[in-house]
Design an enzyme around this catalytic site. Structure first.
Site, PDB file in Angstrom:
ATOM      1  N   ASN A  11       0.873  -1.180   0.000  1.00 36.51           N
ATOM      2  CA  ASN A  11       0.000   0.000   0.000  1.00 36.51           C
ATOM      3  C   ASN A  11       0.908   1.226   0.000  1.00 36.51           C
ATOM      4  O   ASN A  11       1.507   1.555   1.027  1.00 36.51           O
ATOM      5  CB  ASN A  11      -0.891  -0.037   1.256  1.00 36.51           C
ATOM      6  CG  ASN A  11      -1.680   1.232   1.454  1.00 36.51           C
ATOM      7  OD1 ASN A  11      -1.748   2.086   0.561  1.00 36.51           O
ATOM      8  ND2 ASN A  11      -2.286   1.372   2.620  1.00 36.51           N
ATOM      9  N   LYS A  13       0.122   4.256  -0.246  1.00 34.58           N
ATOM     10  CA  LYS A  13      -0.534   5.428   0.362  1.00 34.58           C
ATOM     11  C   LYS A  13      -0.328   6.665  -0.517  1.00 34.58           C
ATOM     12  O   LYS A  13      -0.248   6.532  -1.738  1.00 34.58           O
ATOM     13  CB  LYS A  13      -0.020   5.632   1.792  1.00 34.58           C
ATOM     14  CG  LYS A  13      -0.110   4.346   2.622  1.00 34.58           C
ATOM     15  CD  LYS A  13       0.068   4.582   4.078  1.00 34.58           C
ATOM     16  CE  LYS A  13       0.080   3.241   4.800  1.00 34.58           C
ATOM     17  NZ  LYS A  13       0.086   3.364   6.227  1.00 34.58           N
ATOM     18  N   HIS A  98      -9.397   0.775   5.376  1.00 35.08           N
ATOM     19  CA  HIS A  98      -8.094   1.003   6.020  1.00 35.08           C
ATOM     20  C   HIS A  98      -8.298   1.938   7.204  1.00 35.08           C
ATOM     21  O   HIS A  98      -9.129   2.843   7.156  1.00 35.08           O
ATOM     22  CB  HIS A  98      -7.111   1.605   5.009  1.00 35.08           C
ATOM     23  CG  HIS A  98      -5.704   1.606   5.508  1.00 35.08           C
ATOM     24  ND1 HIS A  98      -5.252   2.539   6.402  1.00 35.08           N
ATOM     25  CD2 HIS A  98      -4.666   0.776   5.261  1.00 35.08           C
ATOM     26  CE1 HIS A  98      -3.981   2.276   6.684  1.00 35.08           C
ATOM     27  NE2 HIS A  98      -3.603   1.212   6.000  1.00 35.08           N
ATOM     28  N   GLU A 100      -6.698   4.364   8.185  1.00 31.81           N
ATOM     29  CA  GLU A 100      -6.519   5.787   7.860  1.00 31.81           C
ATOM     30  C   GLU A 100      -7.768   6.365   7.205  1.00 31.81           C
ATOM     31  O   GLU A 100      -7.974   7.587   7.223  1.00 31.81           O
ATOM     32  CB  GLU A 100      -5.264   5.962   6.986  1.00 31.81           C
ATOM     33  CG  GLU A 100      -3.995   5.741   7.815  1.00 31.81           C
ATOM     34  CD  GLU A 100      -2.781   5.279   7.037  1.00 31.81           C
ATOM     35  OE1 GLU A 100      -2.768   5.399   5.803  1.00 31.81           O
ATOM     36  OE2 GLU A 100      -1.835   4.775   7.678  1.00 31.81           O
ATOM     37  N   GLU A 168      -5.062  -5.485  10.694  1.00 35.18           N
ATOM     38  CA  GLU A 168      -4.036  -4.471  10.881  1.00 35.18           C
ATOM     39  C   GLU A 168      -4.258  -3.743  12.212  1.00 35.18           C
ATOM     40  O   GLU A 168      -5.105  -2.827  12.281  1.00 35.18           O
ATOM     41  CB  GLU A 168      -4.093  -3.438   9.752  1.00 35.18           C
ATOM     42  CG  GLU A 168      -3.890  -4.013   8.373  1.00 35.18           C
ATOM     43  CD  GLU A 168      -3.333  -2.969   7.427  1.00 35.18           C
ATOM     44  OE1 GLU A 168      -2.198  -3.147   6.979  1.00 35.18           O
ATOM     45  OE2 GLU A 168      -4.014  -1.966   7.158  1.00 35.18           O
ATOM     46  N   GLY A 174       2.847   1.753  10.783  1.00 35.42           N
ATOM     47  CA  GLY A 174       3.832   2.826  10.651  1.00 35.42           C
ATOM     48  C   GLY A 174       4.596   3.139  11.923  1.00 35.42           C
ATOM     49  O   GLY A 174       5.267   4.170  12.007  1.00 35.42           O
ATOM     50  N   SER A 205       3.736  -2.664  10.196  1.00 36.45           N
ATOM     51  CA  SER A 205       5.193  -2.675  10.409  1.00 36.45           C
ATOM     52  C   SER A 205       5.864  -3.983   9.984  1.00 36.45           C
ATOM     53  O   SER A 205       6.803  -4.429  10.636  1.00 36.45           O
ATOM     54  CB  SER A 205       5.529  -2.331  11.872  1.00 36.45           C
ATOM     55  OG  SER A 205       5.134  -0.999  12.155  1.00 36.45           O
TER      56      SER A 205
HETATM   57  C1  PEP Z   1      -0.687  -0.122   6.286  1.00 35.51           C
HETATM   58  O1  PEP Z   1      -0.894   1.068   6.393  1.00 35.51           O
HETATM   59  O2  PEP Z   1      -1.509  -0.863   5.715  1.00 35.51           O
HETATM   60  C2  PEP Z   1       0.545  -0.664   6.854  1.00 35.51           C
HETATM   61  C3  PEP Z   1       0.586  -1.945   7.098  1.00 35.51           C
HETATM   62  O3  PEP Z   1       1.569   0.223   7.085  1.00 35.51           O
HETATM   63  P1  PEP Z   1       3.025  -0.100   7.643  1.00 35.51           P
HETATM   64  O4  PEP Z   1       3.521  -1.351   6.953  1.00 35.51           O
HETATM   65  O5  PEP Z   1       3.853   1.098   7.275  1.00 35.51           O
HETATM   66  O6  PEP Z   1       2.914  -0.294   9.105  1.00 35.51           O
END
Ligand code: PEP
Length: 246
Positions: A11, A13, A98, A100, A168, A174, A205
């Site tokens: 992703n 973003k 998601h 976000e 998630e 992040g 992460s």
């Molecule tokens: C995400 O936003 O879907 C995600 C998994 O981000 P990150 O890998 O940066 O934690």
């Protein structure tokens, strides 16, 4: 069609310009064409880069996804993109729900479900994200929260060849922090009982350094990767870690 596992999806973003996308995809294609592996590698670029990426990919080489879609099929919705538009731009999948979007745009479970249904209607595979906040995690509410999110946002008729679920934890996205192996195992075992044979991704992460351990957890069918997917080498390392982990 059921996607071969491990399923590793990046992703991107709100990151990148055309040159970044071309360099990243070309680097991944060099690796994929040399050693395709047995899984599914996918990317979800910003909408402005979907066509650029689609034009670089050979048929079926990588999964291409959008990061969000409207629940509406068309019309007066300034700034939104319909699932059919994403399909027309070359996508096979789209992320919905998601954190976000849930947090930054106030999307409820009902909205997320409507988006997943719109994706179905357009022939796209929704990648449905669920996850608890840090406060919910600390309070031991994770499984209840996930149950509630699934009850509210998983569309009727979701099947292994039409929808992917991504767990998630919001506090892991992040941050460089991840749940322990045992915590991921417990959560995914619970989700497996809930969703049957739907593919279950872990996200939060995931890096080259921890991918092997995470992808080896039973009931983890792959990963949704944010930050580390912006670096082709790191992203490829995650994919190859999954090859040996299953
Ligand atoms: C995400 O936003 O879907 C995600 C998994 O981000 P990150 O890998 O940066 O934690």
């Amino acid at each position: 069609m059921r996607l071969p596992k491990p399923i590793v999806i990046g992703n991107w973003k709100m990151n990148g310009r055309r040159a970044d996308a071309i360099a990243r995809i070309e680097a991944l294609l060099v690796e994929l064409r040399r050693a395709p592996g047995r899984g599914t590698l996918g990317v979800c670029p910003p909408a402005t880069l979907l066509t650029v990426v689609d034009q670089l990919l050979g048929v079926g080489e990588m999964l291409l996804g959008g990061q969000d879609c409207s629940s509406e099929p068309q019309g007066a919705h300034t700034g939104d993109l319909s699932a059919d538009m994403l399909k027309d731009a070359g996508c096979q999948a789209v992320i919905v729900g998601h954190s976000e979007r849930r947090q930054g745009h106030g999307e409820s479970d009902a909205v997320v479900r409507a988006k997943a249904e719109a994706a179905f209607a357009a022939g796209l595979m929704p990648i449905l994200c669920i996850g608890e906040t840090e406060a919910q995690w600390t309070a031991g509410q994770t499984l209840d929260i996930l149950d509630r999110q699934l009850d509210g946002s998983l569309p009727a008729g979701a099947a292994a060849d039409t929808l992917i679920v991504a767990y998630e934890p919001v506090w892991a996205i992040g941050t460089g922090r991840t749940p322990s192996r045992d915590d991921i195992l417990r959560t995914h075992a619970h989700l497996r009982r809930r969703v049957g044979d739907l593919a279950l991704l872990y996200g939060g992460s995931v890096k080259g350094g921890n991918a092997r351990e995470i992808l080896a957890v039973p009931e983890v069918d792959g990963a949704l990767v944010g930050g580390a997917s912006l670096d082709a080498k790191e992203f490829w390392a995650i994919y190859t870690a999954g090859q040996g982990a299953g």
